[in-house]
Design an enzyme around this catalytic site. Structure first.
Site, PDB file in Angstrom:
ATOM      1  N   THR A 298       1.398  27.422 145.205  1.00  0.00           N
ATOM      2  CA  THR A 298       2.473  26.489 144.856  1.00  0.00           C
ATOM      3  C   THR A 298       3.644  26.633 145.829  1.00  0.00           C
ATOM      4  O   THR A 298       4.255  25.645 146.239  1.00  0.00           O
ATOM      5  CB  THR A 298       2.928  26.739 143.393  1.00  0.00           C
TER       6      THR A 298
ATOM      7  N   GLU B 227       4.790  28.003 135.964  1.00  0.00           N
ATOM      8  CA  GLU B 227       4.657  26.589 136.358  1.00  0.00           C
ATOM      9  C   GLU B 227       3.462  26.354 137.280  1.00  0.00           C
ATOM     10  O   GLU B 227       3.466  25.440 138.096  1.00  0.00           O
ATOM     11  CB  GLU B 227       5.962  26.116 137.015  1.00  0.00           C
TER      12      GLU B 227
ATOM     13  N   HIS C  18      28.636  40.459 119.201  1.00  0.00           N
ATOM     14  CA  HIS C  18      27.600  39.647 118.572  1.00  0.00           C
ATOM     15  C   HIS C  18      28.210  38.330 118.076  1.00  0.00           C
ATOM     16  O   HIS C  18      29.432  38.187 118.001  1.00  0.00           O
ATOM     17  CB  HIS C  18      26.952  40.415 117.423  1.00  0.00           C
TER      18      HIS C  18
ATOM     19  N   TRP D 162       4.771  13.135 143.075  1.00  0.00           N
ATOM     20  CA  TRP D 162       4.938  13.606 141.705  1.00  0.00           C
ATOM     21  C   TRP D 162       3.838  13.000 140.855  1.00  0.00           C
ATOM     22  O   TRP D 162       3.563  11.821 140.995  1.00  0.00           O
ATOM     23  CB  TRP D 162       6.305  13.212 141.143  1.00  0.00           C
TER      24      TRP D 162
ATOM     25  N   CYS E 129      23.283  42.694 112.125  1.00  0.00           N
ATOM     26  CA  CYS E 129      22.859  44.077 112.405  1.00  0.00           C
ATOM     27  C   CYS E 129      23.657  45.037 111.536  1.00  0.00           C
ATOM     28  O   CYS E 129      24.786  44.750 111.145  1.00  0.00           O
ATOM     29  CB  CYS E 129      22.998  44.400 113.889  1.00  0.00           C
TER      30      CYS E 129
ATOM     31  N   GLU F 275      28.458  36.994 115.202  1.00  0.00           N
ATOM     32  CA  GLU F 275      29.309  37.072 114.004  1.00  0.00           C
ATOM     33  C   GLU F 275      30.735  37.469 114.398  1.00  0.00           C
ATOM     34  O   GLU F 275      31.718  36.907 113.901  1.00  0.00           O
ATOM     35  CB  GLU F 275      28.761  38.131 113.026  1.00  0.00           C
TER      36      GLU F 275
ATOM     37  N   GLY G  20       0.246  27.598 140.114  1.00  0.00           N
ATOM     38  CA  GLY G  20      -0.751  26.570 140.060  1.00  0.00           C
ATOM     39  C   GLY G  20      -1.972  26.940 139.228  1.00  0.00           C
ATOM     40  O   GLY G  20      -1.916  27.808 138.345  1.00  0.00           O
TER      41      GLY G  20
END
Ligand code: AOF
Ligand code: ZN
Length: 384
Positions: free
Chosen positions: A209, A310, A63, A183, A88, A65, A312
């Protein structure tokens, strides 16, 4: 929104916020890498100087820490530990961080937010206090919560947090009537999308897409090495000419999942042999793929905590209709396409004004020459 104000005690200062900010910036580097664990950052400070820092890199690994203590240049006795998430206090894949904190002789722990994991949930803080450690919580809490929001959603529902990103015109079109979409928004907006991919565990698009844009859906700014790609293709429109589509044939084909109707799975057998995962679902009577089931399966089988859709327009509309979007990030270019048959950003079914799902605006920002509006379901948390 979860507030931990009741936990606040001790002295919080500008200094605390500065170090917590540093721990948060470390944690952000781990977004998209730690599933099913949270991205966490930690800094050890002694006499006003950082003597160690670390972040959680990967589930199963130490972790934040522990990595911070392991990096310390000198004894941490009497130091302050800044950690973005409550430490934890039980053994999971790794031993409890509270043990290590007590062993190191830390005198003060500053926590960004409480862990909603029921195994912890304030217990770590209580334990530290019982052992005489001063604990301050709720420092930069909104930022700390934002970072672990996908982790909290996944641990409490089994489903990923869903961000929906769309690039559109001012009149809400994502492509012209012939499917040309590249674009609409400018380069700065597209760079932000790369950042979103870096932070996500999976990116998802509809079959339209794939057919129109043949996107790679990769992260091109470094990181994103574990990014999964999900194509929703209930009628297997991408199966016949599967070799044409980058997501099925490139180096990362093993990270592609195609979700299709259960009777269409065999159509993808060649793509499957190339490493693509094919998931079959029983379609509903209207021929729609059950998106809730797909999200559940993604959460369970891949541990995806953060899913970026993302488009369509059909998939965006279906997610919205089913109340499955946690955050909308809508980029609008200052342009009007002006064609009623062009592709709409949201198009799923028929809806009356009276039934319209209301959202609330969380943020409005200029991105280059475009406009970004961040929205959330009405009544949900308001992080941005
Ligand atoms: C992390 N990284 O830096 C912190 C976590 O199975 P384990 O032992 O890795 O424990 C995972 C849980 O530990 C996780 O669900 C979260 O509640 C808590 N804190 N986890 O992966 C960290 N601080
Ligand atoms: Zn821990």
């Amino acid at each position: 929104m979860l507030s931990t104000n009741s936990f606040i005690n001790g002295k919080a200062s500008e200094e605390d916020r500065k170090w917590m900010w540093r721990a948060l910036s470390l944690a952000r580097l781990s977004e998209g890498c730690t599933r099913p664990n949270p991205p966490v950052g930690a800094v050890v400070v002694k006499n006003g100087v950082e003597i160690g820092s670390g972040r959680h890199l990967k589930a199963g690994g130490p972790h934040a820490e522990v990595n911070a203590f392991d990096s310390c240049r000198k004894s941490a006795v009497g130091s302050t530990l800044y950690v973005t998430l409550e430490p934890c206090s039980t053994t999971g894949r790794t031993p409890p961080c509270t043990d290590r904190i007590l062993r190191e002789g830390v005198s003060r722990v500053v926590v960004g937010c409480i862990d909603r994991n029921s195994r912890h949930c304030g217990k770590g803080i209580e334990l530290l206090r019982q052992h005489g450690v001063e604990v301050v919580t709720g420092i930069c809490e909104a930022d700390a919560l934002k970072l672990v929001e996908p982790f909290f959603k996944h641990i409490s529902t089994g489903m990923p947090f869903v961000t929906l990103k769309l690039g559109m015109t001012m009149d809400g079109r994502i492509a012209d009537r012939y499917g040309t979409s590249q674009w609409i928004t400018g380069e700065p907006a597209r760079r932000q999308v790369q950042q979103l991919r870096r932070r996500a565990d999976a990116v998802m698009v509809g079959s339209g897409t794939v057919l129109a844009d043949n996107p790679s859906l990769l992260c091109r700014i470094g990181g994103g090495d574990n990014l999964l790609r999900v194509a929703v293709d209930s009628r297997a429109k991408t199966a016949k000419q599967w070799r044409r589509w980058k997501i099925f044939t490139d180096q990362a084909a093993g990270r592609t999942i195609v979700a299709t109707g259960e009777d269409r799975v065999a159509d993808f057998s060649a793509a499957q042999a190339n490493g693509v995962r094919v998931w079959g679902f029983k379609l509903d009577p209207d021929g729609h793929l059950p998106l809730t089931d797909l999200l559940r399966r993604l959460g369970a089988e891949t541990n995806a905590m953060h899913l970026l859709c993302e488009g369509g327009g059909g998939l965006a509309g279906a997610l919205h209709h089913n109340g499955l979007v946690d955050e909308y990030r809508l980029f609008q270019a200052p342009a009007i396409l002006n064609d009623g048959r062009a592709m709409a950003a949201f198009s799923f079914g028929e809806h009356r004004l009276a039934d319209m799902r209301r959202l609330k605006i969380v943020k409005v920002q200029r991105v280059g020459s475009d406009l970004l509006t961040v929205l959330r379901p009405d009544g949900g948390p308001s992080a941005n």
